[in-house]
Design an enzyme around this catalytic site. Structure first.
Site, PDB file in Angstrom:
ATOM      1  N   GLU A 117      20.692  26.111  58.217  1.00 29.48           N
ATOM      2  CA  GLU A 117      20.099  25.822  56.899  1.00 29.48           C
ATOM      3  C   GLU A 117      20.903  24.753  56.175  1.00 29.48           C
ATOM      4  OE1 GLU A 117      20.698  29.467  54.810  1.00 29.48           O
ATOM      5  OE2 GLU A 117      19.130  30.515  55.917  1.00 29.48           O
ATOM      6  N   LYS A 119      23.195  23.349  53.217  1.00 28.25           N
ATOM      7  CA  LYS A 119      24.117  23.960  52.261  1.00 28.25           C
ATOM      8  C   LYS A 119      23.862  23.288  50.915  1.00 28.25           C
ATOM      9  CE  LYS A 119      28.923  25.254  51.592  1.00 28.25           C
ATOM     10  NZ  LYS A 119      29.166  24.759  50.236  1.00 28.25           N
ATOM     11  N   ARG A 140      28.932  34.001  40.688  1.00 28.84           N
ATOM     12  CA  ARG A 140      29.796  34.543  41.734  1.00 28.84           C
ATOM     13  C   ARG A 140      31.115  35.072  41.181  1.00 28.84           C
ATOM     14  NH1 ARG A 140      31.674  31.228  47.038  1.00 28.84           N
ATOM     15  NH2 ARG A 140      32.722  29.923  45.527  1.00 28.84           N
ATOM     16  N   GLU A 174      21.339  29.714  45.427  1.00 26.92           N
ATOM     17  CA  GLU A 174      22.032  28.637  44.722  1.00 26.92           C
ATOM     18  C   GLU A 174      21.181  28.136  43.550  1.00 26.92           C
ATOM     19  OE1 GLU A 174      24.864  28.456  46.186  1.00 26.92           O
ATOM     20  OE2 GLU A 174      25.784  26.497  45.787  1.00 26.92           O
ATOM     21  N   LYS A 300      24.524  30.179  60.769  1.00 20.00           N
ATOM     22  CA  LYS A 300      24.725  31.629  60.656  1.00 20.00           C
ATOM     23  C   LYS A 300      24.265  32.322  61.926  1.00 20.00           C
ATOM     24  CE  LYS A 300      23.365  31.371  55.799  1.00 20.00           C
ATOM     25  NZ  LYS A 300      22.438  31.745  54.739  1.00 20.00           N
ATOM     26  N   CYS A 418      27.009 -16.854  28.089  1.00 16.75           N
ATOM     27  CA  CYS A 418      26.515 -16.688  29.458  1.00 16.75           C
ATOM     28  C   CYS A 418      27.634 -17.001  30.453  1.00 16.75           C
ATOM     29  CB  CYS A 418      25.328 -17.623  29.693  1.00 16.75           C
ATOM     30  SG  CYS A 418      24.903 -17.756  31.439  1.00 16.75           S
ATOM     31  N   CYS A 421      26.630 -20.530  32.450  1.00 13.81           N
ATOM     32  CA  CYS A 421      26.546 -21.862  31.844  1.00 13.81           C
ATOM     33  C   CYS A 421      27.304 -21.955  30.530  1.00 13.81           C
ATOM     34  CB  CYS A 421      25.084 -22.249  31.637  1.00 13.81           C
ATOM     35  SG  CYS A 421      24.281 -21.268  30.358  1.00 13.81           S
TER      36      CYS A 421
HETATM   37  S1  IVH Z   1      25.246  31.875  52.935  1.00 12.01           S
HETATM   38  C1  IVH Z   1      28.552  35.358  52.483  1.00 12.01           C
HETATM   39  N1  IVH Z   1      23.697  29.831  52.828  1.00 12.01           N
HETATM   40  O1  IVH Z   1      27.970  27.842  49.651  1.00 12.01           O
HETATM   41  C2  IVH Z   1      28.290  33.986  52.006  1.00 12.01           C
HETATM   42  N2  IVH Z   1      25.515  29.891  51.313  1.00 12.01           N
HETATM   43  O2  IVH Z   1      30.816  27.393  50.043  1.00 12.01           O
HETATM   44  C3  IVH Z   1      26.963  33.619  52.476  1.00 12.01           C
HETATM   45  N3  IVH Z   1      25.612  27.981  49.791  1.00 12.01           N
HETATM   46  O3  IVH Z   1      29.007  30.779  48.154  1.00 12.01           O
HETATM   47  C4  IVH Z   1      26.561  32.368  51.936  1.00 12.01           C
HETATM   48  N4  IVH Z   1      23.817  26.969  50.550  1.00 12.01           N
HETATM   49  O4  IVH Z   1      27.000  29.570  47.124  1.00 12.01           O
HETATM   50  C5  IVH Z   1      24.780  30.415  52.306  1.00 12.01           C
HETATM   51  N5  IVH Z   1      22.188  28.104  52.870  1.00 12.01           N
HETATM   52  C6  IVH Z   1      23.270  28.666  52.340  1.00 12.01           C
HETATM   53  C7  IVH Z   1      23.986  28.098  51.282  1.00 12.01           C
HETATM   54  C8  IVH Z   1      25.115  28.736  50.791  1.00 12.01           C
HETATM   55  C9  IVH Z   1      24.795  26.922  49.682  1.00 12.01           C
HETATM   56  C10 IVH Z   1      26.799  28.185  48.966  1.00 12.01           C
HETATM   57  C11 IVH Z   1      26.985  29.604  48.518  1.00 12.01           C
HETATM   58  C12 IVH Z   1      28.338  29.966  49.027  1.00 12.01           C
HETATM   59  C13 IVH Z   1      28.988  28.635  49.142  1.00 12.01           C
HETATM   60  C14 IVH Z   1      30.182  28.631  50.063  1.00 12.01           C
END
Ligand code: IVH
Length: 695
Positions: A117, A119, A140, A174, A300, A418, A421
Site C-alpha cells: 500500500e 504510505k 496517535r 491517516e 505488510k 528593469c 534594460c
Molecule cells: S500500517 C502498526 N499502513 O505511517 C502500524 N501505516 O511511520 C501499522 N501510515 O503510524 C501502520 N500509511 O500513521 C500503515 N498504508 C499504511 C500507512 C501507514 C501511512 C503511517 C501510520 C504509521 C506511520 C508509521
C-alpha cells in the site's frame, strides 16, 4: 535510496547531542508539525543514533528516541485500545529483501501473501465508531495514549459520520490534506492573518489540533486498518481478528470509509517479491501525479496468522515495514534572489539555494513567482526554507522555517528598475513587467519566434537579429517579412547567397500552420502544445481574436485564470498580428473542421453523428529516445504534432494513463517505467506504420 544512510556519531558527546536534537525535533513535529529537521535528516539522525547504540549498548541513554513511538515526544490523555505503533523503515530493494527474509526466518515459513500500500504522509488517527456512529477521534500520541480531537468530526472527507452497518469498530488511518485542500487552507489562513502553512502535513496537523479557528479547513482520511473493541466476541470482531488485512480493507471501503482503493495507488495483494518490487515502482512512478503526499510504500504480511505470530516490538509491528521513497521536500538555505526579465517582459525572481538532493536530482535554484508572492511567504535572504520538488515539477520554495531564524536574515532586494534594460517597471499587475514589454528583450522574443518549433527560419542567429535591430530594420519578428533584398545586402557579412537563402526561408515560413504562427507570438502561459490546442479549436487567427475569455476557456487546459491573460496578450499583440496578416503569413490551421459544422452536416445527411476515427483517437502517447526510419528527421515537437494530427494526445511523461510509448534507441527511464506499468511500447518504425496516412 536516501542520500546518506546515517549521521555518523564519533563519540559519546556527539551521541548525547544527537539524542537531544532528535527529541527536540520530534517534539516540534508532533506538536505543531514544524520540525527543524526535514524527514530525511531525521531518518539519518535516528539511524546514526541506532548505529551508535548497537556499538555501545552500555551507553544507551534512557531518553533515547529509539524504540519509542513518535520518538518519545507526543503525549495525550485518551488510552488506546491497542498500541498505535510506528513502522520500521527500509531504504532500497536489498533492505526490503533482507527484511522479508528476516520475517520468514522468524515465522519458520514463507509469507505467502503480502499486501502493498502507499504510505500516506499525514497523521495517524483512530476513529471510533459505536453502533455505526462516529463518536471519537484520537491522535496517535505516544502510542499508548493520544489526544482527543473529536472536534474535527464532520470536517474530514472519507470519514463518514455513519457507517453502512451499525457496527462498533475502531478504524485506523491517516488524516491529511490533498493538494487542493492545502491550497484552500493556505488561502483561508492568508486572508485571515497573512501567513500560510509550510506544507500539507503541517497544515493537517495544525488544523486537527486547533479547536477554535475562525475558518474551517477540510481534511481527508484514508483508513489502513480496523480493530474490534477489546473483549468484543461478535461475529464481526472475530472476522476483524482472523481475516486477511486485504479483506478487512475491502470491508472498510464497503462501510463507506475511504481507503486507498479510492486512489490510483490502491493496495494490492502479492505473493512474489518481484510483484512487490514492481508495485513499489508503480506507486513511486505515480507519486508526482497524486493529489496527496506519500512518503513511501508499506509492505505488510497480509494473513492474520502471520501477523499474530510475528508480533510487535515496543515500537513497530514485525509484520510490516515502510519502504521509504526519496524526500520531495527538504530544508535548505536561501542564499540569494536574482531578478531577470523574460522574453515577454515579465520580471521574475529566482531563488538561489544551497544545493540539496531532492527526488533524485540536485536542486540549486527554484522559482519564486513575483514580488507579492515573496511578501506573502515572508521570505528573507539567509532564511532556512522548505523546498519542494516532485517528478518533473519545477522546484518551488514553499516557506521560510521561521523558528530557525538567527536574526542575521536580511530583506530580499526588490528591483527598482528593469534588470535587463534599466528602464521603468510596470507594477500595475502582480507580475511586474518592463514598460517596454516584449521589446525589452526583442532579441529573445524574435529568436523564439523563428525557432525550429515555431516558424523554423534558418539563418537568423542571435548576432544577425541584433544587427537588424541595431540597424533599425526590424522591431519585432513580423518586420522580418518586409525586409527587402537591398536592405539585407546592406548588412555586414551578408552576401548574395545568404540573402537569397534567408528570403526563401521567410517565404516558406509564411506557409506554416496557424499552430506554429500562434506559438511564435509567445503568448504568456501558452507553449507548443497549448498553441496546437488553441489553433485546432478555433481554426483561424480571426476566430481566436474574436474570442472572449469565456470562449477561450473552452480550450482544454485553459482555466479561468489563464483565459483573460490570453485575451489581454492578444490585444497587446494586435499590431504585430496585423503586420503578419499584411505580410501574407498563413493564419489558418490546415484540415480544420469546426465541431458544429461537422455535426450539422452529419445531421443534415440524416445520419447519426459519428466522429472520424483517426489511428490514435483516445490514446495518450509518449515519445522517448532517438527516432529512426521514416521518423528520423522529426524533432520532438514534430513528433507531438504528428501524434495530435493522428487524433492522439502527446504527453511528456509516462503514467498509468499512457496508452503507448514510442521508444527509440537510447530510451532510458521512461522505457523502464512503461515496462513496469505494462504500457504498450512501439519502435519508431512500428509507430510510423501506425500513422502512415498522416506522414
Ligand atoms: S500500517 C502498526 N499502513 O505511517 C502500524 N501505516 O511511520 C501499522 N501510515 O503510524 C501502520 N500509511 O500513521 C500503515 N498504508 C499504511 C500507512 C501507514 C501511512 C503511517 C501510520 C504509521 C506511520 C508509521
Amino acid at each position: 535510496m536516501s542520500d546518506a544512510p546515517l549521521t555518523l556519531l564519533a563519540d559519546q558527546a556527539a551521541y548525547a547531542e544527537a539524542v537531544q536534537l532528535a527529541l527536540d525535533a520530534s517534539a516540534a513535529y508532533y506538536s505543531n508539525g514544524e520540525s527543524p529537521l526535514d524527514d530525511d535528516a531525521y531518518d539519518r539522525l535516528l539511524r546514526g543514533i541506532q548505529a551508535y547504540e548497537s556499538e555501545h549498548p552500555d551507553e544507551v541513554l534512557p531518553t533515547s528516541p529509539t524504540g519509542k513511538v513518535a520518538g518519545g515526544a507526543a503525549v495525550g490523555d485518551v488510552r488506546h485500545i491497542a498500541p498505535m505503533l510506528s513502522l520500521d523503515n527500509v531504504f532500497g530493494a536489498q533492505e526490503l529483501i533482507d527484511w522479508a527474509a528476516g520475517l520468514e526466518r522468524r515465522l519458520g515459513r514463507p509469507v505467502t501473501q503480502w499486501s502493498v500500500e502507499p504510505k500516506l504522509d499525514g497523521l495517524a488517527i483512530a476513529a471510533r465508531y459505536r453502533a455505526g456512529r462516529l463518536v471519537q477521534l484520537v491522535t496517535r500520541g505516544d502510542g499508548a495514549e493520544g489526544e482527543d480531537v473529536s472536534h474535527a468530526i464532520g470536517t474530514i472527507v472519507g470519514l463518514p459520520d455513519r457507517l453502512a452497518d451499525p457496527v462498533t469498530v475502531e478504524l485506523r488511518g491517516e488524516v491529511m490534506m490533498t493538494t487542493s485542500q492545502f491550497e484552500d487552507a493556505c488561502a483561508k489562513r492568508q486572508a485571515h492573518d497573512g501567513t500560510t502553512f509550510a506544507n500539507p502535513r503541517s497544515a493537517a496537523a495544525g488544523t486537527l489540533r486547533t479547536r477554535e479557528r475562525p475558518y474551517v479547513c477540510e481534511l481527508t482520511y484514508f483508513a489502513y486498518g480496523a480493530l474490534p473493541m477489546p473483549g468484543d466476541t461478535s461475529e464481526l470482531a472475530v472476522r476483524l481478528r482472523e481475516q486477511p488485512h486485504s479483506e478487512i480493507m475491502a470491508w472498510v471501503a464497503g462501510q463507506g470509509a475511504q481507503t486507498t482503493a479510492a486512489t490510483p495507488v490502491a493496495g494490492i495483494v502479492a505473493s512474489e517479491v518481484e510483484r512487490i518490487q514492481a508495485r513499489i515502482e508503480e506507486i513511486a512512478a505515480a507519486r508526482a501525479g497524486l493529489p496527496f503526499g506519500i512518503d513511501g510504500i508499506v509492505v505488510k504480511a497480509d494473513l492474520a496468522a502471520d501477523q499474530v505470530q510475528a508480533g510487535t516490538s515496543s515500537k513497530a509491528p514485525r509484520w510490516a515495514v515502510a519502504y521509504k521513497l526519496p524526500a520531495t521536500e527538504k530544508i535548505t538555505k536561501l542564499l540569494d534572489v536574482v531578478w531577470d526579465t523574460g522574453r515577454t517582459g515579465v520580471i521574475a525572481p529566482t531563488a538561489v539555494l544551497e544545493a540539496v538532493e531532492l527526488d533524485g536530482s540536485i536542486v540549486k535554484a527554484a522559482t519564486l513567482h513575483n514580488v507579492a508572492d515573496i511578501g506573502r511567504r515572508g521570505l528573507m535572504l539567509g532564511d532556512s526554507v522548505v523546498v519542494y520538488k516532485a517528478g518533473d515539477v519545477i522546484p518551488r520554495v514553499e516557506a521560510p522555517v521561521v523558528h530557525l531564524r538567527t536574526g542575521e536574515e536580511r530583506p530580499i532586494p526588490i528591483p527598482e528598475v528593469c534588470p535587463n534594460c534599466g528602464g521603468e517597471i510596470d507594477r500595475s499587475q502582480e507580475r511586474w513587467r518592463c514598460v517596454l514589454g516584449r521589446s525589452c528583450k526583442a532579441i529573445a522574443s524574435i529568436q523564439y519566434a523563428v525557432g525550429r518549433d515555431q516558424l523554423d527560419i534558418e539563418g537568423l542567429a542571435e548576432n544577425r537579429v541584433k544587427q537588424m535591430l541595431d540597424a533599425g530594420l526590424i522591431e519585432d519578428f513580423a518586420d522580418l517579412f518586409f525586409l527587402t533584398r537591398e536592405q539585407l545586402l546592406g548588412l555586414d557579412r551578408m552576401g548574395e547567397i545568404s540573402t537569397d537563402k534567408l528570403l526563401a526561408a521567410l517565404e516558406l515560413a509564411k506557409t506554416r500552420p496557424l499552430s506554429r504562427v500562434f506559438c511564435a507570438l509567445g503568448v504568456r502561459g501558452t507553449g507548443r502544445s497549448m498553441s496546437r490546442r488553441i489553433a485546432r479549436h478555433f481554426g483561424s487567427m480571426a476566430a481566436i481574436r474574436a474570442a472572449d475569455a469565456e470562449a477561450i476557456q473552452a480550450v482544454e487546459g485553459i482555466g479561468p485564470e489563464k483565459a483573460p491573460v490570453v485575451v489581454a496578450e492578444l490585444t497587446e499583440l494586435a499590431v504585430l498580428i496585423d503586420k503578419l496578416v499584411a505580410a501574407g503569413v498563413s493564419m489558418e490551421e490546415p484540415g480544420f473542421v469546426p465541431a458544429e459544422v461537422a455535426a450539422v452536416a452529419a445531421v443534415a445527411e440524416g445520419e447519426a453523428v459519428v466522429s472520424v476515427v483517426l489511428p490514435l483517437t483516445g490514446m495518450s502517447v509518449v515519445v522517448t529516445g532517438a527516432m529512426s526510419g521514416p521518423l528520423e528527421t522529426l524533432s520532438r515537437n514534430e513528433m507531438n504534432e504528428l501524434i495530435e494530427r493522428a487524433g492522439g494526445k502527446a504527453s511528456s511523461s509516462v503514467s498509468a494513463k499512457t496508452s503507448l510509448l514510442v521508444a527509440g534507441e537510447k530510451a532510458g527511464s521512461k522505457r523502464a517505467k512503461a515496462e513496469s506499468l505494462g504500457v504498450r511500447i512501439a519502435t519508431p518504425e512500428e509507430f510510423a506504420a501506425l500513422v502512415a496516412d498522416m506522414l
